[in-house]
Design an enzyme around this catalytic site. Structure first.
Site, PDB file in Angstrom:
ATOM      1  N   ASN A 215      39.102 -45.669 -20.338  1.00 16.04           N
ATOM      2  CA  ASN A 215      38.397 -46.238 -19.186  1.00 16.04           C
ATOM      3  C   ASN A 215      37.875 -45.107 -18.294  1.00 16.04           C
ATOM      4  OD1 ASN A 215      40.502 -45.604 -17.111  1.00 16.04           O
ATOM      5  ND2 ASN A 215      41.712 -46.929 -18.452  1.00 16.04           N
ATOM      6  N   ARG A 216      37.163 -45.494 -17.247  1.00 12.91           N
ATOM      7  CA  ARG A 216      36.439 -44.504 -16.440  1.00 12.91           C
ATOM      8  C   ARG A 216      37.265 -43.911 -15.301  1.00 12.91           C
ATOM      9  NH1 ARG A 216      32.829 -46.520 -13.348  1.00 12.91           N
ATOM     10  NH2 ARG A 216      33.103 -48.747 -13.667  1.00 12.91           N
TER      11      ARG A 216
END
Ligand code: PMT
Length: 422
Positions: A215-216
């Protein structure tokens, strides 16, 4: 520090005075700080010396005023560097539009900018200027830059200005500035004696030797929490997932880049922690199997079976009372923030949950700012604006320290952890 005399006793404070008619108020400010036991040094810009003579400050502080970057002290040290290193806080009052612009641009041309730039101490800025200058986009942009640096702003007040007009831009009154300095030190040691564990960043769940599901998350929110806790006196362990920022110095860093590795590290650290904050974005699912070899491209579609990862924070929530730390989770939601946060608070057995929005214009992931709402069992506790993550972290610790203290009983303070650790 001189215990029992208030938060300023024995603190080294540098007051930087720039060239405004409001420079006369810096005289009262310096006197008030000195009356509260602070050791005050004054630095002045050349323009400031035209409004108030250095001798006035020297008579009050019994210390030399620094108004020259080339000055050396008796031991031939560079005086502004020595002061920058010794300072516990720097107060820029009055701060003119010019001083604010120079600091925002990193320009060092005099003793005041040199000290502010060279020091790692917190900086409080109290602007004073004409209303037109204050509202000018350039000033507002520069002020926003200083806020991003973590500088604390004491907002100018509305009133009669040097021009004779009434408007915003008057230097805040000295008691208001003193209160901001006191607030800074009042909380400086409020986590002393506590062991705080913070998780940060995202996890990466491997698919094969080169690919992963991730994920970011940048780790900025968790790093800000760890840094703020360190500055408030806590012993901090940072359980670091994948982060795009460097972990703060002075904290113990344990790397854990998959959900399983993070689980192991968190479960090992939790029983020795007083407070655990799970700011990490842990993947809820991982590939059932990670291929040992790189998955080859083929014409067919590729099916990946995902299996749920353990819910780490929920496991900590189930720990027996004697070892369970005060527990704070985050809820990253794209919709229905309040309902989803409330459900996570309950289901994961948390004391508090910090809700923030992901996706859209207020995206918390990766950004330098965040707009959070803290929820407890009784509902929402806060209504904070979008703030730099470091400021969010400070506000969170104010609230967490208070709740932690109450949860441990009124007779104990945050400085006396509930368990003795070996
Ligand atoms: O890192 P940044 O770029 O600064 O972004 C910050 C952030 C948006 C990632 C952060 O503020 C945040 O919201 N972190 C939690 C993200 C998340 O995983 O939220 P969640 O709603 O899916 O999980 C709820 C809580 O359970 C979280 O405390 C999470 O750490 C925890 N969890 C989740 C899954 C799992 N398997 N185990 C867990 O412990």
């Amino acid at each position: 520090m001189n215990e029992g005399l208030g938060p300023l006793a024995g603190r080294r404070i540098v007051v930087g005075v720039s060239g405004s008619i409001a420079a006369y108020k810096a005289v009262s400010l310096v006197r008030m700080l000195g009356d509260r036991g602070a050791v005050v040094d004054v630095a002045m810009t050349a323009a400031a010396t035209r409004f108030v003579g250095p001798l006035t400050f020297e008579s009050l502080t019994h210390r030399p005023v620094l108004d020259d970057v080339f000055e050396l002290d008796a031991e031939q040290q560079i005086a502004h560097i020595e002061l920058a290193e010794a300072a516990d806080a720097i107060v820029l009052a009055p701060a003119t539009a010019n001083l604010i612009g120079e600091l925002a641009a990193g320009l060092v041309g005099d003793a005041v900018t040199a000290i502010a730039c060279a020091s790692r101490a917190p900086v409080i800025v109290a602007p004073a200027m004409d209303a037109g200058m204050w509202t000018h986009p350039a000033t507002q942009r520069n002020v926003a830059t200083l806020r991003d640096f973590g500088y604390i702003l004491v907002e100018p007040e509305v009133g009669e200005l040097a021009s004779g007009l009434t408007g915003i831009g008057r230097l805040a009154e000295p008691p208001t500035i003193v209160a901001a300095v006191e607030h800074l030190f009042a909380r400086a040691g409020d986590l002393e004696g506590l062991h705080v564990v913070v998780s940060a960043g995202g996890t990466r769940e491997p698919l094969d030797p080169v690919r992963f599901i991730g994920n970011r998350s940048s780790g900025k929110m968790g790093a800000a929490l760890a840094e703020a806790a360190r500055d408030r006196g806590a012993a901090v362990t940072l359980i670091a997932g994948v982060m795009s920022v460097t972990p703060p110095r002075g904290v113990t860093v344990i790397e854990a880049t998959t959900a399983h590795a993070m689980r192991e590290s968190v479960l090992r650290a939790a029983p020795n922690a007083d407070i655990l904050v799970m700011a990490a974005a842990v993947a809820d699912f991982a590939p059932a199997r990670a291929s040992q070899r790189k998955i080859k491209r083929s014409g067919d579609t590729l099916q990946i079976e995902l299996v749920p990862n353990p819910d780490i924070v929920a496991e900590v929530g189930e720990m027996p009372d004697e070892v369970r730390p005060f527990l704070i989770g985050f809820a990253a939601e794209s919709n229905d923030l309040e309902a989803n946060a409330a459900a996570k608070l309950r289901d994961k057995g948390l004391d508090l949950i910090v809700g923030n929005v992901v996706g859209g214009p207020f995206d918390a992931i990766g950004s330098d700012e965040n707009k959070v709402t803290v929820f407890a069992a009784e509902g929402a506790l806060t209504d904070w604006p979008m703030l730099p993550k470091r400021q969010v972290a400070e506000r969170l610790w104010d609230l967490i320290a208070d709740r932690y203290r109450h949860s441990r009983g009124a007779t104990e303070s945050t400085t006396s952890p509930r368990r003795r650790r070996s």
